[in-house]
Structure formats: structure tokens, C-alpha cells
Design a protein around this motif. Structure first.
Motif, PDB file in Angstrom:
ATOM      1  N   MET A   1       0.899  -1.242   0.058  1.00 23.49           N
ATOM      2  CA  MET A   1      -0.045   0.174   0.177  1.00 23.49           C
ATOM      3  C   MET A   1       1.000   1.248   0.080  1.00 23.49           C
ATOM      4  O   MET A   1       1.955   1.093   0.706  1.00 23.49           O
ATOM      5  CB  MET A   1      -1.000   0.102   1.141  1.00 23.49           C
ATOM      6  CG  MET A   1      -1.956  -1.208   1.225  1.00 23.49           C
ATOM      7  SD  MET A   1      -3.460  -1.054   0.054  1.00 23.49           S
ATOM      8  CE  MET A   1      -4.219   0.517   0.720  1.00 23.49           C
ATOM      9  N   ARG A   3       1.186   4.875   1.279  1.00 16.94           N
ATOM     10  CA  ARG A   3       0.621   5.512   2.617  1.00 16.94           C
ATOM     11  C   ARG A   3       0.724   7.142   2.229  1.00 16.94           C
ATOM     12  O   ARG A   3       1.733   7.572   1.949  1.00 16.94           O
ATOM     13  CB  ARG A   3       1.104   5.016   3.756  1.00 16.94           C
ATOM     14  CG  ARG A   3       1.275   3.648   4.037  1.00 16.94           C
ATOM     15  CD  ARG A   3       1.983   3.040   5.264  1.00 16.94           C
ATOM     16  NE  ARG A   3       1.327   3.374   6.530  1.00 16.94           N
ATOM     17  CZ  ARG A   3       1.704   4.263   7.436  1.00 16.94           C
ATOM     18  NH1 ARG A   3       2.829   5.198   7.033  1.00 16.94           N
ATOM     19  NH2 ARG A   3       0.888   4.688   8.238  1.00 16.94           N
ATOM     20  N   ASN A  22      -8.608   7.205  -1.318  1.00 16.12           N
ATOM     21  CA  ASN A  22      -9.105   5.542  -0.542  1.00 16.12           C
ATOM     22  C   ASN A  22      -9.934   4.920  -1.504  1.00 16.12           C
ATOM     23  O   ASN A  22      -9.856   3.677  -1.094  1.00 16.12           O
ATOM     24  CB  ASN A  22      -9.658   6.044   0.695  1.00 16.12           C
ATOM     25  CG  ASN A  22      -8.647   6.384   1.936  1.00 16.12           C
ATOM     26  OD1 ASN A  22      -7.561   6.291   1.629  1.00 16.12           O
ATOM     27  ND2 ASN A  22      -9.263   7.076   3.007  1.00 16.12           N
ATOM     28  N   GLU A  28      -3.620   4.222   0.638  1.00 17.86           N
ATOM     29  CA  GLU A  28      -4.305   4.716   1.858  1.00 17.86           C
ATOM     30  C   GLU A  28      -3.762   5.808   2.217  1.00 17.86           C
ATOM     31  O   GLU A  28      -2.816   5.954   2.548  1.00 17.86           O
ATOM     32  CB  GLU A  28      -3.884   3.284   2.777  1.00 17.86           C
ATOM     33  CG  GLU A  28      -4.538   3.690   3.984  1.00 17.86           C
ATOM     34  CD  GLU A  28      -4.286   2.691   5.385  1.00 17.86           C
ATOM     35  OE1 GLU A  28      -4.657   2.976   6.218  1.00 17.86           O
ATOM     36  OE2 GLU A  28      -3.212   2.216   5.194  1.00 17.86           O
TER      37      GLU A  28
END
Length: 234
Positions: A1, A3, A22, A28
Motif C-alpha cells: 500500500m 501511504r 482511498n 491509503e
């Protein structure tokens, strides 16, 4: 992911970017914050990418950028702005920003731009590329310390530097000149060390001052980053 932290003084911008990003399976948003909270939040959550408003009433975005850039293993930072002719853009790029994103960017493009940043690419519009690479008349002279440092690069390192100035990731540079991404990463690390700069954008600025980009139209291609996230790149 991947971030991401979004920093903006407007709650609507923060929530909008958070909602859009998102929705991507590989991204994320770990935090949204105002400028005053930004640096502490970065230290605490260690995002991979920070999207940072360049103009905020509570704290100057350039000040926040410089503070983030002094952190160990600093995240990639791209500036958020309303206009691609913002006079602060070149200052931000020289201070270590990896590019900028317009606040009216199409939602379907936003996640792709974040992936480009996370993979080590550069995100700039063609207009900003021209401003950065061609907006300051004249090249550096032989007395320019930065130009002299470019002269220390090997032929292969110069080739890699020109491709880095196109906004390519290590993996894409390797595919272009038939090297592994790891070998390209080693070359990029050596280039940044020899040029005494801390970012790929700053290296591209020195390449322009040394005349490496003349006649090749590369100032217009800096916004073409890679499509996939690769290993963490210097």
C-alpha cells in the motif's frame, strides 16, 4: 500500500482528496492535516507520499516542505496548488519537492500521479516543466560549481541523469537502457552524491544548467512518470 498524507488548510480539499485516493486499492490516506500539524504528523505516521498545499494561512507550505525534507528517510512531497504558473513552484522544486499536483486534477488521474510519486517519478505539467527548465535565461558557466560537478559524471551517469530528468522511475530508466532497476538505483545514488543534491528534481535542474537537455524537448516530458510503484527509490 502507498501511504499518503494530505496537507491543506481547507477541510473540503482534504476530505475530497482522501475520498478519491482511498477508492484506489493500492493507496491509503493515513492522515489529513493543516499545515501547523503537518510535520508532527509526518514524524508520527511516516507516510510514503505527502501532498502539501503550497499556500496556507496558518503556515507557509515551503516552510513545511523544508522541515519535512530534513527528516531521516523523508517521504516524497508534492505540492498542491490552484495554478500551474504559481511563482512558488520553482522554489519548491529547488527545495526538494518531487513535483506538484493541481487541485482541479481529474479524480481518475489523481491516484496515478500518487503512484508516479511513490515510484520515484516526477509530476509536473508541461507549463511547469518549461518554467523550471527554461524559465531562467542562460545556462550555467564553467565557473558554476554545479555545472562543474556535472562534469564529474561518467557517460553512463549522464545518460541516466537525462532519463531521470524525463521523470522516469528507476525501473523505467533500466528498461530504456537495458539495466536492472537495482543498477539504475546505484547510478542515481552516485549521481545525487556527485552533484551534492538531495532529489531527482534538483539533479534535473543541474542537468539543464549544464546543457544536457538542450534540443531534446525533455522539459515537456517531466510529467510522464511510471505507471506502477517500484522499490523505494532515492
Amino acid at each position: 500500500m502507498i501511504r499518503v498524507q494530505v496537507v491543506d488548510d481547507e477541510a473540503l480539499i482534504r476530505s475530497g482528496f482522501e475520498l478519491i485516493l482511498n477508492a484506489a486499492a493500492d493507496i491509503e490516506v493515513v492522515a489529513t492535516s493543516t499545515g501547523a500539524e503537518a510535520a508532527d504528523t509526518v514524524k508520527r505516521l511516516r507516510p510514503d507520499v505527502v501532498l502539501l498545499d503550497i499556500r496556507m494561512p496558518d503556515v507557509d507550505g515551503l516552510t513545511v516542505l523544508r522541515e519535512i525534507r530534513t527528516m531521516p528517510d523523508a517521504p516524497v512531497v508534492a505540492m498542491l496548488t490552484t495554478f500551474d504558473s504559481d511563482e512558488y513552484i520553482v522554489t519548491a522544486l529547488r527545495s526538494g519537492a518531487a513535483g506538484f499536483i493541481l487541485k482541479d486534477t481529474e479524480p481518475e488521474q489523481l491516484a496515478q500521479l500518487v503512484r508516479t510519486l511513490a515510484a520515484g517519478g516526477v509530476v509536473l505539467s508541461p507549463k511547469a516543466s518549461r518554467s523550471m527548465l527554461h524559465g531562467h535565461p542562460g545556462h550555467g558557466t564553467d565557473d558554476d560549481p554545479g555545472v562543474r560537478r556535472v562534469g564529474l559524471l561518467s557517460e553512463r551517469e549522464r545518460e541516466v541523469l537525462v532519463l531521470v530528468a524525463e521523470g522516469l522511475s528507476n525501473a523505467d530508466v533500466g528498461a530504456r537502457i537495458h539495466l536492472s532497476a537495482g543498477t539504475v538505483k546505484d547510478h542515481v545514488s552516485a549521481i545525487l552524491t556527485k552533484l551534492r543534491v538531495s532529489s531527482r528534481v534538483q539533479a534535473a535542474l543541474l542537468a539543464q544548467r549544464a546543457g544536457l537537455l538542450d534540443g531534446q524537448g525533455r522539459g515537456e516530458t517531466l510529467g510522464r512518470g511510471p505507471g506502477q510503484r517500484g522499490d523505494t527509490e532515492r
